[in-house]
Design a protein around this motif. Sequence first.
Motif, PDB file in Angstrom:
ATOM      1  N   LYS A   1      -1.593  -1.058  -3.756  1.00  0.00           N
ATOM      2  CA  LYS A   1      -2.694  -0.411  -3.779  1.00  0.00           C
ATOM      3  C   LYS A   1      -2.433   1.188  -3.665  1.00  0.00           C
ATOM      4  O   LYS A   1      -1.200   1.376  -2.561  1.00  0.00           O
TER       5      LYS A   1
ATOM      6  N   THR B   1       0.805  -1.138   0.019  1.00  0.00           N
ATOM      7  CA  THR B   1       0.003   0.047  -0.066  1.00  0.00           C
ATOM      8  C   THR B   1       0.920   1.041  -0.076  1.00  0.00           C
ATOM      9  O   THR B   1       1.641   1.197   0.896  1.00  0.00           O
TER      10      THR B   1
ATOM     11  N   LYS C   1       0.234   1.190  -9.977  1.00  0.00           N
ATOM     12  CA  LYS C   1      -1.135   0.213  -9.766  1.00  0.00           C
ATOM     13  C   LYS C   1      -0.711  -1.140 -10.914  1.00  0.00           C
ATOM     14  O   LYS C   1      -1.217  -2.132 -10.595  1.00  0.00           O
TER      15      LYS C   1
END
Length: 298
Positions: free
Chosen positions: A119, A95, A114
């Motif tokens: 994320k 993330t 991406k």
Amino acid sequence: MELATALKDYVGRETPLYHAQNLTNHYKNINGEGPEIYLKREDLNHGGSYKMNNVIAQAILAKLMGRKSVITATSAGHHGVATAAVCAKLSLECTIFVGTRDMQRKPSNLQLMKLLGAKVKLVDGNFQAAASESIRAWLENLETDYYLAGTAVGPHPIPTMVREFNSVIGKETRKQAMEKWGGKPDVLVACVGSGCNALGEIGVYHGAMCYLLQDEDGQIIRTQSVASGVDCYTVTDQEAVDAYKRLGRLEGIIPALETSHALAYLEKLCPTLPRGAKVVVNCSGSRYNDAPVVLNKS
Ligand SMILES: *Cc1c(COP(=O)(O)O)cnc(C)c1O
């Protein structure tokens, strides 16, 4: 995966210490004298910058610690792209927090992160906002998540780790200099953004004591473009853009804009150096998507 093997076969180390003959000739005076300029080609690392050295080492650590996911923040995006790539390779969830203001400048990095399976969480504001938000998210999942710091800022052992994992650049340079001319470089030139090189005064950032740029009230001062050896020099946008174009035309190498700040300093440095002095510029990265910014400026 063992770090030495990863650095060799995945990252592509060691990186060349390249004698930039045309750049060297460019800085010769009317008597044909001047320093010899070498580029430490960190732009050739997988992912396009020196950031990979630190990221892959920390990701291997995270894996050894049994962590399932990695959290980080990125500004211009080299750190984010490197982290997303390595997490894909090591099957770690990833993330990445990004400030909206930074991403408007570099939308293609968002797409790369991406594509690599990360994320991406957008945070209103700049890198500082994204960094604060990422640490907040990490604190909610301390047992399962690994915080992968991109620079030498934060509590121990972050600065030590980042320094240690990037010291591969200096160790290689020293060995290669020995092989090429049997000595050490006379001058090292590098650019600093958030500060893998220590700078500033002792202060408090994200709750940890560290060295930083601050005013009398302990408020963080915005970083400026600086290129440094031991001293710090600032370089204007125009000087950096000129240096970016010069390296492309003379050596066929497109640097990152950050790197161009270090290259720009050669204009001031070279006329002050004696014939044959060995100058090593850390060619910290390349990023072809800086090209539109540069072409708009000129
Ligand atoms: C991040 C980066 C820098 C600056 O590094 P700091 O850790 O901020 O000092 C320089 N060049 C490139 C290509 C980078 O990606």
